[in-house]
Design a protein around this motif. Sequence first.
Motif, mmCIF file in Angstrom:
data_model
loop_
_atom_site.group_PDB
_atom_site.id
_atom_site.type_symbol
_atom_site.label_atom_id
_atom_site.label_comp_id
_atom_site.label_asym_id
_atom_site.label_seq_id
_atom_site.Cartn_x
_atom_site.Cartn_y
_atom_site.Cartn_z
ATOM 1 N N GLY A 1 44.669 57.897 16.881
ATOM 2 C CA GLY A 1 45.520 56.655 16.037
ATOM 3 C C GLY A 1 46.365 56.040 17.227
ATOM 4 N N GLY A 2 47.197 54.906 16.571
ATOM 5 C CA GLY A 2 47.913 54.292 17.450
ATOM 6 C C GLY A 2 47.246 53.841 18.874
ATOM 7 N N VAL A 3 46.233 53.090 18.675
ATOM 8 C CA VAL A 3 45.512 52.626 20.051
ATOM 9 C C VAL A 3 46.064 51.122 20.563
ATOM 10 C CG1 VAL A 3 43.400 51.521 20.650
ATOM 11 C CG2 VAL A 3 43.146 53.504 19.007
ATOM 12 N N THR A 4 46.554 51.573 21.714
ATOM 13 C CA THR A 4 46.847 50.314 22.688
ATOM 14 C C THR A 4 45.948 50.254 23.750
ATOM 15 O OG1 THR A 4 48.702 51.585 23.806
ATOM 16 C CG2 THR A 4 49.560 50.339 21.572
ATOM 17 N N ILE A 5 46.492 49.578 24.868
ATOM 18 C CA ILE A 5 45.594 49.718 26.298
ATOM 19 C C ILE A 5 46.440 50.180 27.288
ATOM 20 C CG2 ILE A 5 44.831 48.254 27.613
ATOM 21 C CD1 ILE A 5 43.423 48.301 25.116
ATOM 22 N N GLY A 6 45.942 51.327 27.963
ATOM 23 C CA GLY A 6 46.796 52.030 28.985
ATOM 24 C C GLY A 6 46.393 51.682 30.482
ATOM 25 N N LYS A 7 45.076 51.460 30.493
ATOM 26 C CA LYS A 7 44.527 51.130 31.803
ATOM 27 C C LYS A 7 43.733 49.827 31.931
ATOM 28 C CE LYS A 7 44.828 55.709 33.858
ATOM 29 N NZ LYS A 7 45.762 55.440 34.844
ATOM 30 N N VAL A 8 43.385 49.361 32.803
ATOM 31 C CA VAL A 8 42.391 48.202 32.893
ATOM 32 C C VAL A 8 41.473 48.389 34.281
ATOM 33 C CG1 VAL A 8 42.040 45.655 33.164
ATOM 34 C CG2 VAL A 8 44.049 46.551 31.855
ATOM 35 N N VAL A 9 40.243 48.061 33.952
ATOM 36 C CA VAL A 9 39.347 48.380 35.187
ATOM 37 C C VAL A 9 38.655 46.858 35.381
ATOM 38 C CG1 VAL A 9 37.047 49.197 36.121
ATOM 39 C CG2 VAL A 9 38.694 50.741 34.593
ATOM 40 N N ILE A 10 38.987 46.631 36.829
ATOM 41 C CA ILE A 10 38.484 44.953 37.044
ATOM 42 C C ILE A 10 37.113 45.185 37.890
ATOM 43 C CG2 ILE A 10 39.073 42.959 38.160
ATOM 44 C CD1 ILE A 10 41.920 43.314 37.611
ATOM 45 N N CYS A 11 36.174 44.943 37.397
ATOM 46 C CA CYS A 11 34.796 45.059 38.081
ATOM 47 C C CYS A 11 34.322 43.602 38.563
ATOM 48 C CB CYS A 11 33.719 45.300 36.955
ATOM 49 S SG CYS A 11 32.125 45.847 37.509
ATOM 50 N N ASN A 12 34.029 43.520 39.709
ATOM 51 C CA ASN A 12 33.496 42.277 40.308
ATOM 52 C C ASN A 12 32.121 42.093 39.924
ATOM 53 O OD1 ASN A 12 32.227 40.642 42.463
ATOM 54 N ND2 ASN A 12 33.985 40.909 43.449
ATOM 55 N N ALA A 13 31.851 41.106 39.283
ATOM 56 C CA ALA A 13 30.448 40.886 38.529
ATOM 57 C C ALA A 13 29.408 40.614 39.523
ATOM 58 C CB ALA A 13 30.662 39.721 37.605
ATOM 59 N N VAL A 14 29.683 40.432 40.853
ATOM 60 C CA VAL A 14 28.680 40.157 41.795
ATOM 61 C C VAL A 14 28.026 41.537 42.545
ATOM 62 C CG1 VAL A 14 28.054 39.005 43.858
ATOM 63 C CG2 VAL A 14 29.383 37.652 42.106
ATOM 64 N N THR A 15 29.232 42.092 43.014
ATOM 65 C CA THR A 15 29.052 43.355 43.698
ATOM 66 C C THR A 15 29.134 44.620 42.954
ATOM 67 O OG1 THR A 15 31.210 43.695 44.302
ATOM 68 C CG2 THR A 15 30.291 42.128 45.750
ATOM 69 N N GLY A 16 29.661 44.548 41.811
ATOM 70 C CA GLY A 16 29.712 45.754 40.811
ATOM 71 C C GLY A 16 31.070 46.747 41.422
ATOM 72 N N GLU A 17 31.820 46.399 42.466
ATOM 73 C CA GLU A 17 32.983 47.031 42.761
ATOM 74 C C GLU A 17 34.148 46.988 41.704
ATOM 75 O OE1 GLU A 17 34.204 45.542 46.212
ATOM 76 O OE2 GLU A 17 32.478 45.936 47.685
ATOM 77 N N CYS A 18 34.557 48.329 41.417
ATOM 78 C CA CYS A 18 35.960 48.290 40.480
ATOM 79 C C CYS A 18 37.119 48.653 41.007
ATOM 80 C CB CYS A 18 35.243 49.514 39.389
ATOM 81 S SG CYS A 18 33.687 49.165 38.304
ATOM 82 N N GLU A 19 38.306 48.247 40.380
ATOM 83 C CA GLU A 19 39.589 48.608 40.437
ATOM 84 C C GLU A 19 40.239 49.239 39.562
ATOM 85 O OE1 GLU A 19 41.734 46.420 43.610
ATOM 86 O OE2 GLU A 19 39.994 45.168 44.030
ATOM 87 N N ASN A 20 41.126 50.099 39.628
ATOM 88 C CA ASN A 20 41.599 50.757 38.443
ATOM 89 C C ASN A 20 43.117 50.709 38.322
ATOM 90 O OD1 ASN A 20 41.933 52.024 36.024
ATOM 91 N ND2 ASN A 20 41.713 54.205 36.946
ATOM 92 N N TYR A 21 43.520 49.831 37.358
ATOM 93 C CA TYR A 21 45.009 49.697 37.141
ATOM 94 C C TYR A 21 45.695 50.217 36.061
ATOM 95 C CZ TYR A 21 44.085 45.710 40.648
ATOM 96 O OH TYR A 21 43.583 45.170 41.875
ATOM 97 N N ASN A 22 46.838 50.651 36.403
ATOM 98 C CA ASN A 22 47.781 50.901 35.270
ATOM 99 C C ASN A 22 48.258 49.380 34.379
ATOM 100 O OD1 ASN A 22 47.792 53.735 35.389
ATOM 101 N ND2 ASN A 22 49.501 53.817 36.900
#
Length: 544
Positions: free
Chosen positions: A271-292
Amino acid sequence: MKNVGKKILIGILLIIAAFVYYYITIPAFNIHSIGTWWFLIGAVIVLTLLYAVKKFMKESGKSERKIGFFMDIKSFGITKIGFSVTAILFLILGIGAFLSSPIINAKKYQQLMKVEERDFTEDISQVDYNTIPILDKDSAALLGDRKMGSMVDMVSQFEIANDYSQINVNNKPVRVSPLVYANPIKWLTNQKEGIPAYIKIDMATQDTECVKLKESIKYSKSEYFNRNIYRHLRFRYPTYIFSEQIFFEIDDEGTPFWICPVKKFNIGLFGGVTIGKVVICNAVTGECENYNIEDVPQWVDKVFQAELLMELYDYNGTLKHGFFNSVLGQKDCLKTTNGYNYIALEDDVWVYSGVTSVSGDQSNVGFVLMNQRTMETRFYKIEGATEISAMSSAEGQVQNLGYQATFPLLLNISGEPTYFMALKDDAGLVKMYAMVNIQKYQWVATGDSIKECEKSYSQLLKTNGIISGINEESQSISGKIENIMSVNIEGTSHIYFALEGKKEIFDIDLSNNDLLDIIKYNTGDIIRISYLEGENPVKVVEIK
């Protein structure tokens, strides 16, 4: 040795089956994930049934008598244990869902979103017509399809995805959507090179561009194996529970990214779903960065899904006095109306929706703005018509043409909260525009262009005493006319002139009968006027 070989083979087959199931369904390894619990339950049931079949066949071979499948305690003791474990897992799932529900956690749900009451005229500045997003998603899709049809080198291989994310790019509202492979065969022949472009639509000017990339998009929703964006994310982050909707965005340089919100469960197991983190993925290279969530870059616009924000606001508005009051007495219960739109504000995208009582009357008590990046929420107490009522009022104004109104935008016109909407024909093409006063929804103005609509609406406000020709911000000036000329703009005559020693260019709209005296003046004449600052060109409001 023969039995050992069979056991090894069976084990290998089970491992392959489990991998195939995981590869297709890609559940998160997380106790908060419903998919994880169903994976465990399914695994226990399958293993139990396989063991039961094996024991049954073995015991049947040793005995001449008929053996009932569930009657032999010795043969099926482990089977009972397996089904007991399954029952326990189901019980945990059910209890976890109940303990996570608003029924016993109403206060916690009500406090998930913090709502701040604000002043409309302070927060929402006078509208800039160059930045009004006049297109809804359906209209954007029509423009996108039309543009794609003209791209002869791509149209046979690719289609446009249905994302059409509304974002701000360099402070301009645009919708963007990637191309996708037209079908599995087209994927097979093009996947090595990837997806070469995306569609970008300016929401104010309706300019549509197919942006061709130097490096193609390799990670997308239309890939089938490891380059499928959902599978790519799962293998990188096996414990993350990603939101059902991930967003296609571009940064200010036009680089394509996938914005992938990660769910945070604040109440119990589920329960109580919100958003805690965000992964930003480069659509060209597939590289991912993880952010609070608090560290997400400013250029990112969409983190919180609009439906999630509205759900959180509804919890805040309906659970003030507990769960049962929200169902029975419904004292002080407020909810969002049936629809939403987007507003570009402070270089972010905000979700707009009206707020009404749960009794379902035809009026709003106010409206709410919710930031899609930060979840910041602002409430504005302005009583008036619901969006649906305003849409009906606008449609009634052009009922002879049969146009349909889009869900409104919220604008500030001369300090008045105003619904703005496009009017579309049966083909989905925008034909006219309408403005409806929120508090007096019988005040409706329409026009073939935005400027014409605004002019009619301003005249309507003036007629009803809401605004006058001169306001407190007007300035006075006098001087000799240095240059003067007549210009026709969208069928309306304007006079432009400059005064000696002044850098401003003054504009007189000749459709305003109060300003017709300007035709008496020529170059070299002395004139005194009142005008509004901050406009380009400066608008004259009175000739003295």
